[in-house]
Enzyme design. Structure first.
Site, mmCIF file in Angstrom:
data_model
loop_
_atom_site.group_PDB
_atom_site.id
_atom_site.type_symbol
_atom_site.label_atom_id
_atom_site.label_comp_id
_atom_site.label_asym_id
_atom_site.label_seq_id
_atom_site.Cartn_x
_atom_site.Cartn_y
_atom_site.Cartn_z
ATOM 1 N N GLY A 73 23.532 22.792 46.504
ATOM 2 C CA GLY A 73 22.873 23.252 45.291
ATOM 3 C C GLY A 73 23.728 22.973 44.074
ATOM 4 N N GLY A 89 24.183 25.392 36.512
ATOM 5 C CA GLY A 89 24.772 25.054 35.233
ATOM 6 C C GLY A 89 26.267 25.287 35.191
ATOM 7 C CB VAL A 111 26.862 25.506 46.409
ATOM 8 C CG1 VAL A 111 27.176 26.076 47.799
ATOM 9 C CG2 VAL A 111 26.936 26.613 45.364
ATOM 10 C CE LYS A 120 28.473 29.573 43.170
ATOM 11 N NZ LYS A 120 27.938 30.788 42.488
ATOM 12 C CG ASP A 178 21.437 35.125 36.991
ATOM 13 O OD1 ASP A 178 20.322 35.170 36.417
ATOM 14 O OD2 ASP A 178 21.995 34.063 37.291
ATOM 15 C CE LYS A 181 19.375 32.197 38.954
ATOM 16 N NZ LYS A 181 19.696 31.232 37.868
ATOM 17 N N PRO A 182 14.863 34.546 42.019
ATOM 18 C CG PRO A 182 12.570 34.063 42.047
ATOM 19 C CD PRO A 182 13.680 34.481 41.117
ATOM 20 C CG ASN A 208 21.378 33.837 41.883
ATOM 21 O OD1 ASN A 208 21.801 32.738 42.248
ATOM 22 N ND2 ASN A 208 21.579 34.305 40.663
#
Length: 478
Positions: A17, A20, A24, A39, A133, A135-136, A138
């Site tokens: 992945g 910004g 990863v 990461k 943060d 969100k989908p 994460n």
């Protein structure tokens, strides 16, 4: 970077992945002989001490958290100027990918995932950390159906006043920002609960509560607009689930559940018909996607919810609009948040918060439970079908609002929005059994409809139809 061994120990493989802030990689720990996820801070950002500090804090924050719902951090370090974090390798995919592949998730799955995220947040908040943060992207869904929360990169200790960002900057992803986060106001764990409400709305309907063409516009809507119940877009959802979602999305943090444990309990209680008590643990563990069901539960027994309500056709979830609104937004610095803060006197509008504190009428209108899934077909002792149940005033306002919301506002967007707000106020007043407040809101709505007709924003037929419904609702306030 692929093939490089960080500090001679962690060999980097394929990219899993890209965000910004960091990339990863699938990695291999030569010392312990196990697969890991690594990461690595993106090139150039390591020279900025703010990003280096934030990246180092992620490792420290996540290393303090030990729970099956949270990705484990094993190690961190710096190799040739590149900071990195070594984490547990999750065999699965992000929730964002799962949502993108379906129209919406089954209710059990959506609520189960949201409840599992609350379980992870309960641990983080107990440790004094606010994720900021959720969100989908994460939230990882493992191949076995488990749920894991990742990326504490912008988490902050709620007891600390330290700020990593400049004044009037907002960290987070626009589609899931709480009002206090969007205005750079003080926040606590209840800000994460607002984000859970946004994610749950997206799982249930295909879109988060608010979308727009720019991140600033989305953040502004979080601060100034009331969210619609999920059942507006997906008719047939249990009203009590609407209530639970709108509680999470309350503008005022004080009107949300007190903590993640309370939010989790409310969510699980919101689907008692579909989630027997003895299946709670199974539900939280098994979150694999099932085929989407266009109109769920319309033929099932419903013993504790309202009879089906006649809603207007809900629009299909607009994936292209959703992707336009927030795809690719990993770390949003909303410079316009200062303007939002000024417009809201430094925080969410008090009147909006008051309105949000009352559950949506679609989620709280009372009616006698019916043992049949289709009351309109219920047989009387004479063998004739009994008449369809009549909508209560609050539900009738909800239905009218849904019709108004589908109209094209043209150049009269502000009047349309004001009309929707008045209908929201009327519905909430009916629910709270405050007929005088309902009457005032309905008369304001009548005036706005007349203005829209004068401005030719709606035709005479539409104006007459809306006025007739408003007149009938006014009669219910007597």
């Amino acid at each position: 970077m692929i093939g490089r061994a960080l500090n001679g120990r962690y060999e980097l493989g394929e990219i899993l992945g890209v965000g910004g802030m960091a990339t990863v990689y699938r990695g291999h720990d030569h010392q312990l002989g196990r697969p890991v996820a690594v990461k690595v801070l993106n090139g150039g950002l390591a020279d900025d001490p703010r990003f280096g500090e934030r990246f180092g804090q992620e490792a420290q924050h996540a290393a303090r958290l030990h729970h099956p719902r949270i990705v484990t951090v094993f190690d961190s370090g710096v190799d040739q100027g590149s900071p990195y974090i070594v984490m547990e390798l999750v065999h699965g995919r992000p929730l964002s990918q799962l949502i993108a592949e379906t129209t919406w998730l089954p209710v059990e799955r959506a609520v189960g995932i949201a409840a599992a995220v609350c379980e992870a947040l309960e641990v983080a908040h107990a440790a004094g950390l606010v994720h900021r943060d959720i969100k989908p992207g994460n939230i990882m869904i493992t191949h076995e159906g488990g749920v894991k929360v990742v990326d504490f990169g912008i988490a902050r200790a709620s007891s600390s006043g330290a700020q990593l960002t400049q004044t009037a900057a907002v960290l987070g992803t626009a589609g899931y920002l709480s009002p206090e986060q969007a205005t750079a106001s003080p926040l606590d764990g209840r800000s994460d609960l607002y984000a859970v409400g946004c994610v749950l709305t997206e799982m249930l309907t295909g879109e988060p509560p608010f979308t727009a063409d720019t991140s600033v516009a989305v953040a502004f809507r979080h601060v100034t607009e009331q969210p619609a119940p999920p059942s507006y877009r997906r008719p047939g959802l249990p009203p009590v689930l609407d209530t639970a979602v709108l509680r999470l999305l309350a503008k005022n943090p004080a009107d949300r559940p007190a903590d993640a444990a309370a939010a989790r309990a409310e969510l699980l209680a919101a689907v008692p018909v579909f989630t027997p008590a003895d299946r709670t643990s199974e539900l939280l563990a098994e979150t694999r996607a099932m085929p989407p069901v266009p109109m769920p539960y319309q033929d099932q027994q419903r013993t504790s919810f309202l009879p089906p309500v006649a809603y207007p056709d809900a629009p299909e979830p607009a994936r292209s609009r959703r992707s336009l609104a927030y795809a690719g937004v990993g770390l949003v610095a909303v410079a316009g948040a200062a303007v939002i803060g000024v417009l809201t006197l430094g925080g969410p509008d008090p009147s909006a918060a008051k309105a949000a504190s009352t559950p949506s009428p679609s989620a709280s209108t009372s009616a006698s439970p019916t043992p049949s899934a289709t009351p309109s077909a219920k047989q009387t002792p004479t063998g004739k079908p009994s008449p369809s149940p009549k909508l209560g005033p609050a539900a009738a306002v909800v239905a009218l609002r849904a019709v108004v919301a589908q109209a094209d506002p043209g150049k009269e967007r502000d009047r349309y929005r004001a009309l929707l707000d008045e209908l929201d106020q009327a519905a909430q007043a009916f629910t709270a059994q405050e007929p005088q407040d309902a009457e005032s809101a309905l008369r304001n709505a009548q005036r706005l409809v007349r203005d829209l007709a004068k401005k030719h924003a709606i035709d005479n037929t539409t104006s007459q139809a809306w006025q007739a419904k408003l007149g009938a609702l006014l009669a219910a306030t007597d």
